[in-house]
Scaffold this active site. Sequence first.
Site, PDB file in Angstrom:
ATOM      1  N   LYS A 154      -2.700  -0.959   6.559  1.00 50.55           N
ATOM      2  CA  LYS A 154      -3.670  -2.019   6.274  1.00 50.55           C
ATOM      3  C   LYS A 154      -4.130  -2.613   7.601  1.00 50.55           C
ATOM      4  CE  LYS A 154      -5.511  -3.950   2.535  1.00 50.55           C
ATOM      5  NZ  LYS A 154      -5.960  -3.234   1.337  1.00 50.55           N
ATOM      6  N   GLN A 170       0.820  -1.214   0.000  1.00 46.74           N
ATOM      7  CA  GLN A 170       0.000   0.000   0.000  1.00 46.74           C
ATOM      8  C   GLN A 170       0.855   1.265   0.000  1.00 46.74           C
ATOM      9  OE1 GLN A 170      -3.493  -0.953   0.330  1.00 46.74           O
ATOM     10  NE2 GLN A 170      -3.885   1.035  -0.577  1.00 46.74           N
ATOM     11  N   SER A 222     -10.854   6.477  -2.980  1.00 47.05           N
ATOM     12  CA  SER A 222     -11.007   6.714  -1.544  1.00 47.05           C
ATOM     13  C   SER A 222     -10.466   8.088  -1.167  1.00 47.05           C
ATOM     14  CB  SER A 222     -10.267   5.633  -0.746  1.00 47.05           C
ATOM     15  OG  SER A 222     -11.025   4.453  -0.658  1.00 47.05           O
ATOM     16  N   GLY A 274     -12.643  -0.302   2.984  1.00 45.18           N
ATOM     17  CA  GLY A 274     -13.032  -1.693   2.862  1.00 45.18           C
ATOM     18  C   GLY A 274     -12.009  -2.507   2.087  1.00 45.18           C
ATOM     19  N   ASP A 275     -12.148  -3.805   2.149  1.00 43.07           N
ATOM     20  CA  ASP A 275     -11.340  -4.766   1.403  1.00 43.07           C
ATOM     21  C   ASP A 275     -12.166  -6.044   1.370  1.00 43.07           C
ATOM     22  OD1 ASP A 275      -8.817  -6.900   1.362  1.00 43.07           O
ATOM     23  OD2 ASP A 275      -8.357  -5.055   0.297  1.00 43.07           O
ATOM     24  N   LYS A 313       1.687   1.848  -3.733  1.00 45.61           N
ATOM     25  CA  LYS A 313       0.447   2.078  -4.471  1.00 45.61           C
ATOM     26  C   LYS A 313      -0.083   3.475  -4.199  1.00 45.61           C
ATOM     27  CE  LYS A 313      -2.587  -1.165  -4.140  1.00 45.61           C
ATOM     28  NZ  LYS A 313      -3.680  -2.039  -3.651  1.00 45.61           N
TER      29      LYS A 313
END
Length: 444
Positions: free
Chosen positions: A125, A110, A376, A164-165, A113
Site C-alpha cells: 500500500k 492487503q 486490478s 488507485g484508492d 485480501k
Amino acid sequence: MKRIEEVYEEVLNRNPAEPEFHQAVHEVLETLAPAIEKHSRYQDYALLERLVEPERQIIFRVPWIDDEGKVQVNRGYRVEFNSALGPYKGGLRFHHSVNRNIIKFLGFEQIFKNALTGQGIGGGKGGSDFDPHGKSDNEVMRFCQSFMTELYRHIGAQTDVPAGDIGVGAREIGYLFGQYKRLTNRFEAGVLTGKALGWGGSLVRTEATGYGVVLFAQSMLQTKGEGLAGQRVVVSGSGNVATYAVQKVEQLGAIPVTISDSSGWVHDPEGIDVELLRQVKEVERGRVSDYASRKKGAEFYKEGYVWDVACDIALPCATQNELNEKDARTLLKNGCKVVAEGANMPCTPEAIELFQESRILFAPGKAANAGGVATSALEMQQNASRAQWSFDRAEHELTKIMEKIHDDCLATAEEYGQPGDYVLGANITGFERVADAMLQHGVI
C-alpha cells in the site's frame, strides 16, 4: 494462545503510536489460533514475526509548486508488506489523514485480501498526505510527477503494482503513469492499474469494489434462502466504492437509501439516483448536499449518520472505523440482518463483536471488498496479453471470483468449527495461503 500474545506484544513495542496498524494485526492474529494449533509448521521459523513485519518501507519527500508559484512539501509512502504470493499489489491513497500507521494497516490487510482472490499477488500500500480536493488539474499533475520521480525506482510489473484508492482516480493514475513512462522510457502498462480504457485500462475496474461487496452480500443472503430484491440498504460514502455499490444494489432489485461524505449525509427514501450521484461527485466534484438540493424527497443532514436509518443491509463504504459500537446497536435494534464492509476496516472491534454475537451475517472487508484488487489483477492479465475484455466478460470474471471467495471463507469457517464466521474464515484462508508460500521460500 501464548505464542500469538507474544507476537502481538512485540508488534505493540516495535510500532508505537500506530493504533490502526495494531487493530488490523490484532483482528487477524486473534482468529489464527485454531490454524496454528492444527498445523505445527506455522509455529516454526518465526513465521508470525515475519508476517507482521513489512519487507520494505519507503518514505520520501514530495516537493511540488502550486499555481501561485509557492513550493509545497508533502510526504510519500510505499509499504511493500509481503511478496510471498506475487508482486506487491495495493492502492495509493492521497488524503490529509495519510501517515505511516495508516499505510501499514492498509498494507497488512492487503496481504490477506489479495491472497483470497487466488490471483498470485502480494500485499502492499502507499500514498501521501497530499489532498487533491480543491487543487487544480495542473497542481495535481505537478504533485503526481514529483511523487513518481521517487516512487518509480521501487515499482514494476513484476515487482510492485500500485493502483488507485481514496483521492487517486483515473486522472491521478494517468499523470503517474506518464511520469513513469518518461523516466523509464518504457510503456509498461502493467505497472499501474486503474488506467483509462484507451491505454490499458480494464472495463469494470471502476465499478469493481462496489459491485463486489454487493455480490458478496448477495452470496451471504443466499445461504439463508434469500436475495437482495426488495431489501432496504444503507450505504456510507459517495466515492467509487459507494457509488457503484448503490448501482449494483439497484440492479439486483434492492433500494439504496443513503450516501455520505465529510460534509454530512443524505437520506433518500425513494432510492438514490445513481446517475445524479455520479454527475455530482465524478463530474462536478461536488458534495452530497448538492445531490440533496437537486433530488426531490432527499434530505441532507449534518448531524447523526446513515446508521440511524432503518435498513435490512448495511454497507460501510467510506473509511476506517466509521461504524462504532453505538452504531452497531442502532442497526441491530432497527432490524439490520447483513453488514458487508466495502471500505477497509470500517467497523470497530466492538461493533464487529456485537454483529457476531447477534449472529447476523457479517463480512469483513478483506473478503467483501476484494473485488477492486481482483479486477486490478484482471487488468494486469489483459495488459500482459495486450487484450481488452468486454464489460460482460470482466464482470463475469469478477462475479466468479467473489463467489469463490465467499465459498472459501464459508468452507474454512466450517472446517475449523465456526460455521458462518466469515471473519475467521477469511483470515485463516488468506493466512494459510501466504504462510505456506513463506515457508516454501525459506527464511527471507
